[in-house]
Design an enzyme around this catalytic site. Structure first.
Site, PDB file in Angstrom:
ATOM      1  N   HIS A   1       0.838  -1.200   0.000  1.00 26.64           N
ATOM      2  CA  HIS A   1       0.000   0.000   0.000  1.00 26.64           C
ATOM      3  C   HIS A   1       0.874   1.251   0.000  1.00 26.64           C
ATOM      4  O   HIS A   1       0.622   2.205  -0.749  1.00 26.64           O
ATOM      5  CB  HIS A   1      -0.911   0.030   1.231  1.00 26.64           C
ATOM      6  CG  HIS A   1      -1.904  -1.086   1.291  1.00 26.64           C
ATOM      7  ND1 HIS A   1      -2.189  -1.754   2.466  1.00 26.64           N
ATOM      8  CD2 HIS A   1      -2.682  -1.647   0.336  1.00 26.64           C
ATOM      9  CE1 HIS A   1      -3.102  -2.681   2.229  1.00 26.64           C
ATOM     10  NE2 HIS A   1      -3.420  -2.645   0.942  1.00 26.64           N
TER      11      HIS A   1
ATOM     12  N   LYS B   1     -17.825  -5.893   6.790  1.00 27.01           N
ATOM     13  CA  LYS B   1     -16.667  -6.786   6.807  1.00 27.01           C
ATOM     14  C   LYS B   1     -16.262  -7.078   8.249  1.00 27.01           C
ATOM     15  O   LYS B   1     -16.443  -6.252   9.132  1.00 27.01           O
ATOM     16  CB  LYS B   1     -15.472  -6.144   6.081  1.00 27.01           C
ATOM     17  CG  LYS B   1     -15.594  -6.123   4.585  1.00 27.01           C
ATOM     18  CD  LYS B   1     -14.288  -5.640   3.988  1.00 27.01           C
ATOM     19  CE  LYS B   1     -14.306  -5.740   2.479  1.00 27.01           C
ATOM     20  NZ  LYS B   1     -12.996  -5.373   1.912  1.00 27.01           N
TER      21      LYS B   1
ATOM     22  N   ARG C   1      -2.446  -6.716  -8.088  1.00 23.35           N
ATOM     23  CA  ARG C   1      -1.310  -7.627  -8.046  1.00 23.35           C
ATOM     24  C   ARG C   1      -1.432  -8.733  -9.080  1.00 23.35           C
ATOM     25  O   ARG C   1      -0.472  -9.102  -9.731  1.00 23.35           O
ATOM     26  CB  ARG C   1      -1.181  -8.247  -6.654  1.00 23.35           C
ATOM     27  CG  ARG C   1      -0.808  -7.255  -5.583  1.00 23.35           C
ATOM     28  CD  ARG C   1      -1.055  -7.810  -4.221  1.00 23.35           C
ATOM     29  NE  ARG C   1      -2.469  -8.167  -4.159  1.00 23.35           N
ATOM     30  CZ  ARG C   1      -2.995  -9.051  -3.336  1.00 23.35           C
ATOM     31  NH1 ARG C   1      -2.252  -9.661  -2.474  1.00 23.35           N
ATOM     32  NH2 ARG C   1      -4.276  -9.318  -3.364  1.00 23.35           N
TER      33      ARG C   1
ATOM     34  N   SER D   1      -3.121  -7.905   2.678  1.00 26.29           N
ATOM     35  CA  SER D   1      -3.546  -7.777   4.078  1.00 26.29           C
ATOM     36  C   SER D   1      -3.952  -9.124   4.651  1.00 26.29           C
ATOM     37  O   SER D   1      -3.695  -9.414   5.821  1.00 26.29           O
ATOM     38  CB  SER D   1      -4.700  -6.772   4.188  1.00 26.29           C
ATOM     39  OG  SER D   1      -4.239  -5.479   3.894  1.00 26.29           O
TER      40      SER D   1
END
Length: 160
Positions: free
Chosen positions: A17, A41, A91, A128
């Site tokens: 990040h 979440k 990614r 993460s």
């Protein structure tokens, strides 16, 4: 002045990040890191903790970076901020598929543009989810997260 929003939940923020933020600073006058509250979440850190960690990570970048929390639709946040461009880190191809759907909808909803940026090679493997998994076993976090973030994660998992 050209500004960009870098949105996410950042639970926790990691060096990938930070890489995207630093590289965005080279392209834009201002980068607004928009951290979503994301109440649906199951997050490890609450919004205030994620804001704190990200602010510490970018403090050496000065006024080029601003870290703000938001709730609701990203495009509504962007409209309030007067920003029309999003930067998103991708990614893998699976990231791109998901992010493309969101980008197309954001454009349709509010006319915002999305720029996709790949993390630098040394950070492309970090997520993460992986950081949380390693941390849950009190594993080594060096090279994955900022030292302050590592401290906060270790505290959260009782790995002191």
């Amino acid at each position: 002045m050209m500004s960009v929003v870098y949105p996410g939940t950042f639970d926790p923020p990691h060096l990938g990040h930070l890489d995207i933020v630093k590289r965005s600073c080279a392209l834009f006058d201002k980068v607004v890191v928009a951290i979503a509250k994301s109440p649906r979440k199951h997050l490890l850190f609450d919004l205030e903790e994620r804001l704190d960690m990200f602010r510490v990570m970018v403090e050496d970048l000065g006024t080029k970076v601003e870290v703000k929390g938001f709730e609701g639709l990203l495009v509504d946040f962007m409209q309030r901020e007067g920003i029309k461009v999003i930067v998103r880190g991708v990614r893998l191809f699976t990231d791109f598929e998901y992010e493309l759907q969101i980008a197309l909808n954001n454009n349709k909803l509010a006319g915002v543009e999305t720029i996709f940026m790949m993390p630098s090679q040394e950070y492309i493997h970090i997520s993460s989810t992986i950081v949380r998994d390693i941390a849950s076993y009190c594993g080594k976090l060096e090279g994955l997260v900022h030292p302050y973030v590592a401290k906060k994660i270790r505290e959260k998992f009782g790995c002191l």
